[in-house]
Design a protein around this motif. Structure first.
Motif, PDB file in Angstrom:
ATOM      1  N   PRO A  27       0.879  -1.290   0.063  1.00  0.00           N
ATOM      2  CA  PRO A  27      -0.028  -0.005   0.145  1.00  0.00           C
ATOM      3  C   PRO A  27       0.905   1.416   0.107  1.00  0.00           C
TER       4      PRO A  27
ATOM      5  N   TYR B 193       1.510   5.494   1.320  1.00  0.00           N
ATOM      6  CA  TYR B 193       1.186   6.030   2.163  1.00  0.00           C
ATOM      7  C   TYR B 193       0.081   7.003   2.043  1.00  0.00           C
ATOM      8  N   ALA B 194      -0.908   7.381   2.778  1.00  0.00           N
ATOM      9  CA  ALA B 194      -2.177   8.194   2.893  1.00  0.00           C
ATOM     10  C   ALA B 194      -1.487   9.658   3.210  1.00  0.00           C
TER      11      ALA B 194
ATOM     12  N   HIS C 251       3.197   6.829  -8.192  1.00  0.00           N
ATOM     13  CA  HIS C 251       2.005   6.192  -7.889  1.00  0.00           C
ATOM     14  C   HIS C 251       1.329   5.532  -8.947  1.00  0.00           C
TER      15      HIS C 251
ATOM     16  N   TRP D  96      -4.210   0.963   1.884  1.00  0.00           N
ATOM     17  CA  TRP D  96      -3.423   2.294   2.062  1.00  0.00           C
ATOM     18  C   TRP D  96      -2.798   2.035   3.438  1.00  0.00           C
ATOM     19  N   ASP D  97      -1.496   2.501   3.544  1.00  0.00           N
ATOM     20  CA  ASP D  97      -0.856   2.622   4.919  1.00  0.00           C
ATOM     21  C   ASP D  97      -1.180   3.736   5.701  1.00  0.00           C
ATOM     22  N   CYS D  98      -1.711   3.669   6.531  1.00  0.00           N
ATOM     23  CA  CYS D  98      -2.276   5.026   7.445  1.00  0.00           C
ATOM     24  C   CYS D  98      -1.411   5.253   8.464  1.00  0.00           C
TER      25      CYS D  98
ATOM     26  N   ILE E 228      -7.014   9.685   1.528  1.00  0.00           N
ATOM     27  CA  ILE E 228      -7.372   8.175   0.912  1.00  0.00           C
ATOM     28  C   ILE E 228      -8.578   8.677  -0.172  1.00  0.00           C
TER      29      ILE E 228
ATOM     30  N   GLN F  29      -6.856  10.075  -3.412  1.00  0.00           N
ATOM     31  CA  GLN F  29      -6.096   9.317  -4.047  1.00  0.00           C
ATOM     32  C   GLN F  29      -6.846   8.158  -4.696  1.00  0.00           C
ATOM     33  N   LYS F  30      -7.716   7.854  -4.065  1.00  0.00           N
ATOM     34  CA  LYS F  30      -8.908   6.718  -4.529  1.00  0.00           C
ATOM     35  C   LYS F  30      -9.316   7.348  -6.008  1.00  0.00           C
TER      36      LYS F  30
ATOM     37  N   LEU G  11      -7.437  -0.801   4.881  1.00  0.00           N
ATOM     38  CA  LEU G  11      -6.840   0.348   5.457  1.00  0.00           C
ATOM     39  C   LEU G  11      -5.959  -0.126   6.764  1.00  0.00           C
TER      40      LEU G  11
END
Length: 489
Positions: free
Chosen positions: A64, A66-67, A75, A102-104, A138, A141-142, A159
């Motif tokens: 994932p 980063y958010a 990306h 995603w890495d949160c 997120i 980006q989504k 997530l």
């Protein structure tokens, strides 16, 4: 005769062309959004899953992002390449689902909070602001990933801050702990004063920094002189001498606890000629004498030679011992095969709180019962109990330490140098090794089946097909050399 309806040089009526509504121009900027809207409206991804259900699975795990900001070309390349693989495998007859994630957590997100709100936030405030920020990123980006035409289960993305995932991680850690792989201990780790945190190796960059390279005398204590004579087989030796160490980190001198010597090297006591320090003799590696005479021209002939292993357990005074207080202590000689014999003196000042090699040699030197001196705060200042330097930033204290070494008559040489040092990849500021209490996963502790984590990982690597093949050697080498894994962050 040319028809009135036909233009001159217009030969289209002479060609037998197919009739098609397919446009001559792609016009993708306008047409792609329409396609994507239809894909989403008709749930094209879901229909594909139903159509290919029951076929052989092909799973591509989405490492994932980063958010923590707008998507960039990295990306795009990442997601488009994965989408090509998924669609290719689907056309090849596989059931190839794609669950994005995603890495949160972590500093990349916290650093954005720091830039926006400053550094004086409580941990609870940082966590809440980080979660809110991650949710916003997120969503952004989504939208952009979908616009790239990447098909996936976007409504059920994973997530890392989901409570189910966090609880699963906790249960996994519990299993690791039960198996004896997890422990809490003190160890030097890469530390950033701006992050106030340990850093992973991947978060370290290297940049040039001005510093001082010094030669420091560790005097022989009067009570130890007899043992030194005995080891070297010398009957006549004055008290005016000691071992010479070289270091490029003067700020670590207050934290010195030992002297590292190479057990396989030859060391000698060298008589000295007239000098401003009134020193009669010095101990250093025999083969480095000629190089050192450029800096210490008064080094004379050797009067006794021994292998480094015989220096073990000899004691020398701390170079600031004349100041008394916390510096009224001794540095014991310990074996350390890593000691370089190409530069320096062959004697390395050991501050186990500020170096991995020093930490290992200190522990191996049977000094575990002596607490490691951790004199530096998480923000880079000497603690209040560090006499003469309390409250000073370590970089600023360098000159003050040099002044005190001169006052103690133990600073034999000094030069200003510029060399490569560790830097934080976020703040671009210099980092240090700092001994802190951390949670670790042990790579070499034997588990219930009497096999270590390192051994298990290496066995599993052999079961995997790597493309390209050199990836296997790279990962194997990394696992073989990997120290215990810091997991506090």
């Amino acid at each position: 005769m040319m028809s009135k309806n036909k233009k001159v040089n217009d030969y289209s009526h002479t060609l037998n062309l197919p009739s098609s509504k397919f446009p001559m121009r792609g016009n993708l900027a306008k047409r792609e959004p329409v396609w994507l809207k239809e894909w989403l409206k008709n749930d094209f991804y879901g229909l594909t899953r139903k159509e290919f259900s029951g076929r052989p699975k092909f799973i591509l795990h989405d490492g994932p992002p980063y958010a923590n900001g707008e998507i960039h070309i990295g990306h795009a390349v990442n997601k488009i390449l994965k989408d090509i693989i998924i669609k290719t495998k689907t056309l090849a007859g596989f059931d190839a689902p794609y669950v994005p994630g995603w890495d949160c957590h972590g500093m990349p997100i916290e650093i954005q909070i720091e830039k926006t709100y400053g550094k004086n936030l409580s941990p609870v405030e940082v966590m809440q602001l980080s979660r809110d920020y991650a949710k916003q990123q997120i969503t952004k980006q989504k939208t952009d990933f979908v616009r790239l035409g990447v098909l996936g289960d976007w409504e059920n993305a994973y997530l890392t801050m989901d409570s189910k995932i966090e609880s699963s991680e906790t249960r996994a850690l519990a299993e690791i702990y039960k198996k004896g792989f997890m422990y809490r201990g003190i160890k030097p780790v890469n530390w950033c004063f701006d992050c106030k945190s340990a850093l992973a190796e991947a978060e370290i960059e290297y940049g040039d920094k001005d510093t001082f390279a010094i030669l420091v005398l560790f005097p022989i204590p009067e009570k130890e002189l007899g043992n030194l004579k005995k080891v070297f087989g010398i009957s006549d030796l004055s008290i005016n001498g000691g071992a010479v160490a070289w270091t490029t980190t003067p700020w670590t001198i207050p934290a010195n606890q030992a002297l590292n010597v190479n057990p396989n090297a030859e060391y000698a006591i060298f008589k000295t000629q007239a000098n401003p320090h009134n020193i009669d003799w010095l101990i250093l590696a025999t083969n480095l004498r000629d190089k050192l005479r450029e800096k210490i021209p008064y080094i004379g002939k050797p009067i006794g030679k021994i292998p480094g292993k015989k220096l073990k357990n000899l004691r020398f005074s701390h170079p600031l011992s004349k100041l008394g207080g916390i510096y009224d202590r001794e540095a014991v000689c310990i074996d350390a095969e890593y000691v370089d014999l190409e530069s320096g003196t062959g004697v390395v000042h050991c501050a186990p709180a500020h170096g991995l090699d020093d930490f290992i040699s200190y522990k191996n030197g049977s000094l575990s019962n002596f607490p490691i001196l951790n004199l530096v705060s998480e923000t880079g200042f000497f603690h209040e109990h560090v006499e003469k330097f309390s409250g000073q930033k370590i970089w600023d204290a360098n000159k003050r330490i040099l002044e005190k070494l001169e006052e103690c008559n133990t600073l034999l040489d000094i030069e200003k140098i510029n060399h490569s040092t560790m830097h934080c990849w976020r703040h671009k500021s210099a980092t240090i090794y700092k001994a802190t209490e951390q949670w670790f996963i042990s790579m070499d502790t034997k588990g219930q089946n009497n096999v270590s984590l390192r051994e298990t990982a290496l066995q599993e690597i052999d079961k995997v097909t790597f493309i390209p093949a050199w990836g296997k050697n790279r990962l194997t080498s990394m696992i073989e050399k990997r120290p215990d894994w810091t997991i506090s962050r």
